[in-house]
Design an enzyme around this catalytic site. Structure first.
Site, mmCIF file in Angstrom:
data_model
loop_
_atom_site.group_PDB
_atom_site.id
_atom_site.type_symbol
_atom_site.label_atom_id
_atom_site.label_comp_id
_atom_site.label_asym_id
_atom_site.label_seq_id
_atom_site.Cartn_x
_atom_site.Cartn_y
_atom_site.Cartn_z
ATOM 1 C CE LYS A 1 -3.863 4.754 -2.035
ATOM 2 N NZ LYS A 1 -4.908 5.259 -2.960
ATOM 3 C CE1 TYR B 1 -4.012 2.073 0.509
ATOM 4 C CE2 TYR B 1 -2.660 3.247 2.110
ATOM 5 C CZ TYR B 1 -3.800 3.168 1.328
ATOM 6 O OH TYR B 1 -4.723 4.188 1.365
#
Length: 233
Positions: free
Chosen positions: A131, A127
């Site tokens: 991002k 993640y």
């Protein structure tokens, strides 16, 4: 919220369309998987066809969490899925709309990143990397196409109350050792919820709509935290 302000909205999600919007005259919806290579092209073509040939704004909101797995525990499946949904899909959508926006000599793009886009201490490696990548792509698009009157910004929300994200995740698959190292960081933010000042979806939506509108002219390549000062640590 965008519909309330008079916008025409084309939504896409792997889940079904929200029932209350089904009959709104300015809302169209396509149920599709954004990880399918053809979907971004289909989405943009359908939007252009339904709304008269223009796309004034793109909001890349779709995203998934990982299980806070570190680099020594992340599975290939988790890595591939996070990168596909959180990074590859928005880049493909931007690629499709850029051609239209360049032709019409205007357009605004807003990507939804995360606190994890500017920190290494709040989520797992998949993640976090996805991002961070989205923030990098945002800055690249902003610089590359600024002379075409196209703006690209990102917002970095913290935790949002009432989304049910964690309820949908299998806690048993979480990297518990990694979670221990993040506990104090998360605790510093979750106390906002306990005090009744936690952020809700509408608190994220308002800055999104500002950035995708002409009211934010001149703001380009910005990475905006929406986390009640969580980004200060």
């Amino acid at each position: 919220m965008a519909l309330d302000q008079g916008a025409k909205v084309f939504g896409v999600d792997i889940a079904a369309s929200p029932a209350p919007l089904a009959n709104h005259p300015n809302y169209k919806f396509l149920k599709a998987d954004l990880c399918d290579k053809q979907t971004p092209k289909d989405v943009v073509q359908a939007c252009v066809k339904m709304f008269g040939g223009r796309i004034d704004g793109l909001l890349n909101i779709a995203g998934i969490m990982d299980s806070n797995q570190s680099v020594d525990s992340v599975s290939d499946e988790m890595w591939d899925r996070c990168i596909a949904v959180n990074l590859t899909a928005p880049i493909r959508l931007m690629r499709e709309v850029i051609a239209i926006m360049r032709e019409q000599k205007s357009g605004n793009i807003v990507n939804v990143a995360s606190k994890a886009a500017t920190s290494g201490a709040v989520s797992g490696v998949a993640y976090t990397a996805s991002k961070h990548g989205l923030v990098g792509a945002t800055k690249n698009v902003a610089w590359r196409f600024k002379h075409d009157n196209i703006r690209c910004n990102a917002v970095c929300p913290g935790g949002v109350v009432g989304t049910g994200v964690h309820n949908e995740m299998d806690i048993q698959k979480w990297d518990k050792e990694a979670m221990k190292t993040m506990f104090l960081i998360h605790q510093s933010h979750s106390c906002d919820k306990d005090k009744g000042i936690g952020l809700r979806a509408e608190d994220i939506a308002r800055p999104l709509l500002f950035l995708v509108s002409d009211r934010s002219k001149g703001i380009n390549g910005a990475i905006l935290p929406i986390d009640n000062a969580w980004s200060t640590i």
